[in-house]
Scaffold this motif. Structure first.
Motif, short mmCIF file in Angstrom:
data_model
loop_
_atom_site.label_atom_id
_atom_site.label_comp_id
_atom_site.label_asym_id
_atom_site.label_seq_id
_atom_site.Cartn_x
_atom_site.Cartn_y
_atom_site.Cartn_z
N ASN B 183 -13.23 -16.70 -41.31
CA ASN B 183 -11.78 -16.60 -41.32
C ASN B 183 -11.24 -16.17 -39.97
N TYR B 184 -11.92 -15.21 -39.34
CA TYR B 184 -11.41 -14.69 -38.06
C TYR B 184 -11.62 -15.71 -36.96
N PHE B 185 -12.82 -16.31 -36.88
CA PHE B 185 -13.16 -17.04 -35.66
C PHE B 185 -13.09 -18.56 -35.74
N VAL B 186 -13.12 -19.12 -36.95
CA VAL B 186 -13.10 -20.59 -36.97
C VAL B 186 -11.81 -21.14 -36.37
N PRO B 187 -10.63 -20.64 -36.74
CA PRO B 187 -9.44 -21.21 -36.09
C PRO B 187 -9.49 -21.07 -34.56
N PRO B 435 -27.40 -7.63 -31.22
CA PRO B 435 -27.25 -8.88 -31.96
C PRO B 435 -28.47 -9.78 -31.82
N MET B 436 -29.07 -9.81 -30.63
CA MET B 436 -30.26 -10.64 -30.43
C MET B 436 -31.41 -10.13 -31.29
N LEU B 437 -31.55 -8.82 -31.37
CA LEU B 437 -32.61 -8.25 -32.19
C LEU B 437 -32.46 -8.67 -33.64
N ILE B 491 -21.69 -8.52 -36.83
CA ILE B 491 -20.82 -7.35 -36.66
C ILE B 491 -20.97 -6.79 -35.25
N TYR B 492 -22.21 -6.57 -34.84
CA TYR B 492 -22.41 -5.98 -33.51
C TYR B 492 -21.93 -6.91 -32.42
N TYR B 493 -22.02 -8.21 -32.68
CA TYR B 493 -21.62 -9.19 -31.67
C TYR B 493 -20.11 -9.27 -31.56
N TRP B 494 -19.43 -9.32 -32.72
CA TRP B 494 -18.01 -9.65 -32.70
C TRP B 494 -17.05 -8.47 -32.81
N VAL B 495 -17.53 -7.31 -33.24
CA VAL B 495 -16.60 -6.18 -33.34
C VAL B 495 -15.97 -5.82 -31.99
N PRO B 496 -16.73 -5.92 -30.88
CA PRO B 496 -16.04 -5.68 -29.59
C PRO B 496 -14.87 -6.63 -29.36
N THR B 591 -15.19 -19.90 -27.14
CA THR B 591 -13.74 -19.85 -26.98
C THR B 591 -13.16 -18.46 -27.21
N GLU B 592 -13.64 -17.78 -28.25
CA GLU B 592 -12.98 -16.52 -28.61
C GLU B 592 -13.11 -15.48 -27.51
N TRP B 593 -14.18 -15.58 -26.71
CA TRP B 593 -14.37 -14.58 -25.67
C TRP B 593 -13.52 -14.87 -24.44
N GLN B 594 -12.86 -16.04 -24.41
CA GLN B 594 -11.99 -16.32 -23.26
C GLN B 594 -10.58 -15.82 -23.52
N LEU B 595 -10.32 -15.33 -24.74
CA LEU B 595 -8.99 -14.83 -25.07
C LEU B 595 -8.92 -13.34 -24.81
#
Lengths: 226, 634, 276
Positions: B183-187, B435-437, B491-496, B591-595
């Motif tokens: 829901n958060y990241f697909v759009p 996240p890699m772990l 969670i660890y990847y995207w919460v930041p 994409t999301e990290w460029q915003l």
């Protein structure tokens, strides 16, 4: 109050509330066991023996079971009073003498195999004074069975035309029509064995095996051999 | 792609507290929900009065009343939140709008909000709460299994604990990644400002919350004895608490179907210019495949539960042999949903791992087309395997070789995912962030889970392991070791990105290592327990198995403790310390990290134009023989 | 700095590990794999499980060793920002993988089918009309599952019903598993038999016990409150001991046999739906 202290208090309150909720939740599960009743033990020259006096009632009644007043139930006599418990403590390696006052009407067995008395000391049960090895399966109202000890005792029902049926539990043998069944069986080593009824007396449920038949305290229980 | 600047919003005027409490919000929803509950109960009592359904008075329970109570309660709850407002306004001819998206502040998170980012965070917290309840149940179960005979909990309570744990986890984890992260990241990943149906998106969340609450309420009605599979005719025989299960899963099914529908519509129609299917991030592909499964499988569940409810209330006989029905019917209907359901659980995990690996290996995703075929292959085949749950049930023996074959074949597309993981790791420059772990943990766990699945798919072998703890180990390895590990990785990847805050690295690593070790220590012995003859859902077992069970229980408590470490990290990092995270701490090209963080309400100032997939990592390799240059897809 | 040939190195490590571990696992674990050698069907499945394990070992080792190898050798140097090679795929590797996995899987499916039918269902409940039926004399035994006890009926011995299961050794037994109420599952662990008991269904399983031992019987399908307590111990005895036992059972349970309904593959006793 600094922001840090406010956060600390907030988190602390949340943790305390959560802890209380979890504690309440866990303790309500952990204390869901009905309490157990010890059989009266006597030691004679031939070894330990104990007596268990039970009754089966067709309608528990609001005094016995406010939650399920319509359900059938077993009751046990403890210190002169009828107690709503199905966990009985008996000594190991001893003889248990059981007396059951049966107040309910017949339902009939789903498996007529259970109509034969099994696992008692002489293979019979004494029903209203007569030693019997099997009853008419249609007459069965309940059974007292401890499958792990091989004990199966069918309990015949009170006739539909009885003059003084017991309306609601607890029932007294002196005032209501009943059948009296006595039998004895031996216990072996220690353990927690379950006992149950095999008659489909859980009224209103599929195959008659729901409700009272599947709730500890009514038609099922534990035999704690200690 | 263009970046956006924050748009300014006007300051809302402060209204008095009582005025803010009035209106369509959570408080109103709860009040109307309670009102609806009592209304439904009242109507049910009138319908089920003595003389009409006579058995109900004998059994001391009125299933009609409880089901209607739940139904009206949920309707009231949804009306209170404001879900009826828009349809009503449209029916009255008012124009279309998305005004629920406006408004600021934390209040948005407690009501109907059509901002997909808010819904994503609502999902994360909401699912977390109910998973916690399910986890407490798991701890109770393991505490009970310390002894071979029942000690703390009565037999029917134990079955309710087991059933609640399984049902809650299955219902919640179905949307575990789809809800928060899709829901958060697909759009954002497809360059859209919103989901195709924002109100439906919000509805799926609140339906799930209502469902979770209903399932928890089963403890007040005596619980249910069937476990999460709800087999008939035990289902019909069960007392009042069974209706909570039926309601829960029906609501979850509706939520699933709507969520899937929304995802499919969004991904198919709202991709930004230049974003062809072959440039879609692999996570979006996994969401798409999962959504197809959800839309096709969930309705089967809803229909099956309706039949079960009819059996329980008006005494129909769909599943009762004595009345002409069949217990097989339920098994087949349930597992026709149930098997795609477990792939709903597995696929998002695949998507997360394949999405995260390129970022941390600094290589493009290896085998993009293969991964997509793997996911779509799993999606298609998952509808053809369900009878492997019925191998020993007495089904027509001619069918078994076919289902053995189809179940074995489904391991082929699953294997593609592993090849893509291994290919991405080849000659990589990996940094072992948390996240890699979790992704590497997934690889090990899902391998064990998958291989044990091969044993289970072999009918002769399945004869001994069906219905035993071997199956428990298999699905916990794939679901917990697979999905839950990737859930934490995500969670660890995207919460930041979602919060702009950093997690404490030490606590996070402690969480991972403790969880990985404790998880394997808990579930590996279960394979042995199953092979030694311990059936599922029992609180009495053979005394010689006690040693293993004690080991498992203690490991389970440690696993639970590792979750507490995670929660401590959440409190410490997100509430107290609140260290700002860098804009793109993982140097991701997605994409999301460029915003900017927080992501603006409408995501992009200008809709971006895509010219490649987001896996533009790595130094180009000169073509030597068969190595392909970077720009060609594989 | 020359990169070592990772491909060759890894392949070598994997090959050596497979050649050592697979036979080791087969020899050490094979004999103790479930379900044991209590019956023909069970022994067959010990073989099947060993074969499956042997086929799974290379796959397990491939992925696990690869992960460890990748973690050790394919790292980012401390504080580095290097990128890996931008390789997006390799059609030869992919094709090889698809072919090998498909072959593995199809082999398993064929093997499983062959073993299933060779073992006459391999101890599983094969429904009312099993595909392969053993020839020769079979002892029919009916397993009646009810909430919450298994009872056993011997139709060729007057339809006597007994509370415990006793079987003669080296005799093919045709088990007819049925239920009187909800779904149960008859699991004779050491015999390798598992057959669900559905109401109004006759689920047939074949087993030929080969060892004189007692075996554990447990219910393997959640059937209500006492599902976990629905266990028993059965015995495999010599043919003569079985004869003595069954005749003694006929005498002991004569009163019950009189009131039992005639033997039938399924029963629907009252109440068939809601009781009371």
């Amino acid at each position: 109050m600094s922001l840090f202290v406010k956060k600390l208090l907030g988190v602390g309150a949340a943790v305390a509330a959560l802890g209380l909720l979890i504690g309440f939740y866990v303790s309500s599960w952990a204390s869901s066991f009905p309490k157990s009743v010890a059989a009266t033990t006597t030691t004679t020259s031939t070894g330990a023996s104990s007596e268990l006096t039970l009754e089966t009632v067709g309608t528990s009644g609001p005094k016995v079971s406010p939650v399920h007043p319509d359900w059938v139930s077993y009751l046990v006599k403890s210190q002169g009073r009828w107690v709503h418990s199905t966990i009985y403590t008996v000594p190991a390696n001893s003889v248990v003498h059981v007396t059951i006052y049966q107040f309910d009407s017949p339902t009939g067995l789903r498996n007529p195999f259970m109509a034969q008395v099994q696992g008692t000391i002489d293979g019979t049960a004494n029903i209203d004074g007569k030693a019997v090895s099997a009853i008419d399966p249609e007459e069965a109202s309940h059974t007292f069975a401890v499958p792990e000890l091989g004990v199966f005792v069918p309990l015949p029902g009170v006739s539909e035309e009885a003059k003084h049926p017991c309306e609601a539990g607890p029932c007294e043998p002196s005032t209501s029509d009943h059948r009296t069944i006595t039998f004895s069986f031996r216990t072996g080593k220690k353990g927690r064995y379950h006992w149950q009824c095999f008659v489909p007396c859980g009224a209103g449920f599929i195959a008659g095996n729901g409700g009272a038949m599947q709730t500890l305290g009514y038609m099922d229980g534990y035999l704690d051999v200690v | 792609m263009t970046t956006t600047t924050e748009s300014s919003t006007p300051q809302p005027t402060q209204r008095p507290v009582w005025r803010r409490l009035l209106g369509f919000n959570l408080l109103t929803a709860v009040l109307l929900g309670v009102g609806g509950y009592y209304l439904g109960w009242f109507i049910g009592r009138q319908i089920g009065f003595e003389g009409s359904f006579h058995y109900q008075t004998k059994s001391d329970e009125n299933d009609v009343a409880l089901l209607l109570a739940y139904f009206f309660g949920v309707i009231g709850f949804l009306i209170g939140l404001g879900f009826a407002n828009y349809p009503l306004s449209r029916m009255l001819g008012r124009p279309a709008s998305l005004r629920e998206k406006e408004g600021e502040g934390i209040g948005r998170y407690f009501g109907l909000c059509t901002d997909h980012k808010v819904v994503g965070i609502q999902y994360l917290v909401g699912i977390g709460v109910f998973i916690f309840v399910g986890a407490v149940n798991a701890m109770l179960i393991r505490a009970e299994l310390l002894h071979p005979t029942p000690k703390f909990v009565g037999p029917e309570q134990y079955l309710s604990l087991v059933g609640m744990h399984g049902t809650m986890m299955m219902g919640m984890m179905t949307s575990g990644i789809m809800g928060p992260f899709a829901n958060y990241f697909v759009p954002i990943m497809i360059g859209a400002r919103r989901m195709a149906f924002p109100r439906i998106e919000a509805l799926t969340f609140w339906l799930l919350m209502a469902a979770g609450f209903i399932l928890t309420s089963t403890i007040f009605f005596g619980g249910f004895p069937t476990g999460w599979t709800g087999y008939e005719p035990l289902n019909d025989q069960a007392a009042l608490g069974m209706d909570s299960y039926i309601c829960f899963f029906a609501l979850v099914g509706i939520s699933m179907a709507l969520l899937g529908l929304n995802m499919i519509a969004t991904i198919m129609t709202m991709r930004a210019p230049g974003l062809t299917w072959s440039r879609l991030p692999i996570f979006v592909w996994s969401v798409f495949a999962t959504a197809i499964l959800m839309v096709l499988a969930a309705p089967m569940l809803i229909a099956t539960l309706l039949m079960a409810a009819l059996d329980r209330t008006i005494d129909t006989s769909f599943f009762v042999a004595g009345g002409g029905g069949s217990s097989y019917l339920f098994e087949n209907l349930f597992w026709f949903f149930g098997h795609p359901e477990v792939y709903v659980l597995a696929l998002p995990g695949f998507g997360i791992v394949l999405e995260l690996l390129p970022v941390f290996t600094r290589k493009p995703l290896w085998g993009y087309r293969l991964a997509v075929s793997g996911m779509l292959g799993v999606t298609l085949l998952s509808f053809f395997v369900w009878q492997h749950h019925l191998f020993v049930s007495g089904i027509n023996a001619d069918l078994r070789p076919f289902y053995m074959l189809s179940t074995e074949i489904i391991s082929i597309p699953t294997g593609f995912i592993f090849l893509c993981v291994m290919g991405t790791l080849w000659k990589a420059r990996s940094t072992f962030t948390v996240p890699m772990l979790f992704c590497l943990g997934w690889a090990f766990n899902f391998l064990i889970g998958g291989l044990s699945g091969v044993f289970l798919s072999d009918t002769p072998s399945d004869t001994d392991t069906h219905g035993s703890f071997f199956v428990m180990a298999h699905f916990h390895y794939t679901i917990v070791g697979g999905l839950v590990f990737t859930f934490f990785g995500a969670i660890y990847y995207w919460v930041p990105k979602m919060t702009g805050l950093r997690f404490n690295e030490r606590l996070a690593k402690a969480h991972f290592w403790l969880m990985f070790v404790a998880f394997n220590s808990t579930f590996m012995p279960l394979f042995v327990l199953g092979m030694k003859g311990m059936p599922r859902r029992v609180s009495s077992y053979a005394p010689n198995l006690q040693g293993l069970n004690v080991w498992v229980s203690i490991s389970a408590f440690v696993l639970g403790f590792s979750m507490l470490i995670f929660l401590a990290n959440v409190v410490y990092s997100l509430i107290f310390v609140r260290l700002r995270a860098e804009a793109n701490p993982w140097r991701s090209k997605s994409t999301e990290w460029q915003l900017p963080t927080p992501v603006p309400v409408n995501n992009f100032e200008q809709i971006p134009v895509f010219d490649s997939d987001p896996y533009d990592y790595g130094t180009p390799v000169a073509p030597i023989g068969r190595a392909q240059p970077a720009s060609a897809g594989a | 700095m020359s990169e070592p040939n990772h491909g060759r190195r890894f392949a070598l490590i994997w090959l050596v590990a497979t050649l050592i571990a697979t036979p080791l696992v087969v020899v050490l674990l094979g004999p103790i794999l479930p379900p044991g050698n209590g019956s023909e069907q069970a022994s067959g499945k010990v073989t099947d499980n060993t074969v499956l394990l042997a086929m799974a070992m290379p796959v397990l080792l491939l992925v696990v060793i690869y992960l460890i190898y990748a973690v050790i050798f394919f790292r980012q140097p401390k504080g580095g920002v290097l990128e890996g090679p931008a390789v997006r795929g390799d059609s030869r590797i992919q094709t090889t993988w698809i072919i090998v996995t498909s072959l593995l899987v199809l082999t398993l499916a064929v093997y499983g089918t062959v073993r299933l039918e060779a073992g006459y269902g391999a101890g599983s409940g094969s429904g009312p009309s099993p595909v392969t039926v053993p020839s020769g004399p079979k002892l029919p035994v009916q397993v009646i599952a009810q909430q919450w006890k298994f009872t056993f009926r011997y139709p060729t011995y007057g339809g006597v019903e007994t509370p415990h299961l006793v079987l003669p050794v080296n005799q093919m037994v045709e088990l007819h598993v049925t239920s009187l109420d909800v779904i149960h599952s008859f699991w004779a662990i050491q015999l390798g038999v598992k057959a669900d008991a559905n109401p109004d269904v006759d689920n047939i399983a074949f087993v030929k016990p080969t060892k004189l031992e007692s075996f554990e019987v447990r219910c393997a399908e959640l059937c209500g409150i006492w599902h976990g307590a629905m266990f028993d111990y059965g015995h495999v005895v010599s043919a003569s001991a079985f004869n003595n036992w069954i005749h003694q059972q006929e005498v002991t349970f004569a009163p019950a046999t009189k009131v039992l309904p005639p033997y039938s593959t399924t029963y629907l006793p009252e109440p068939t739906r809601r009781g009371g």
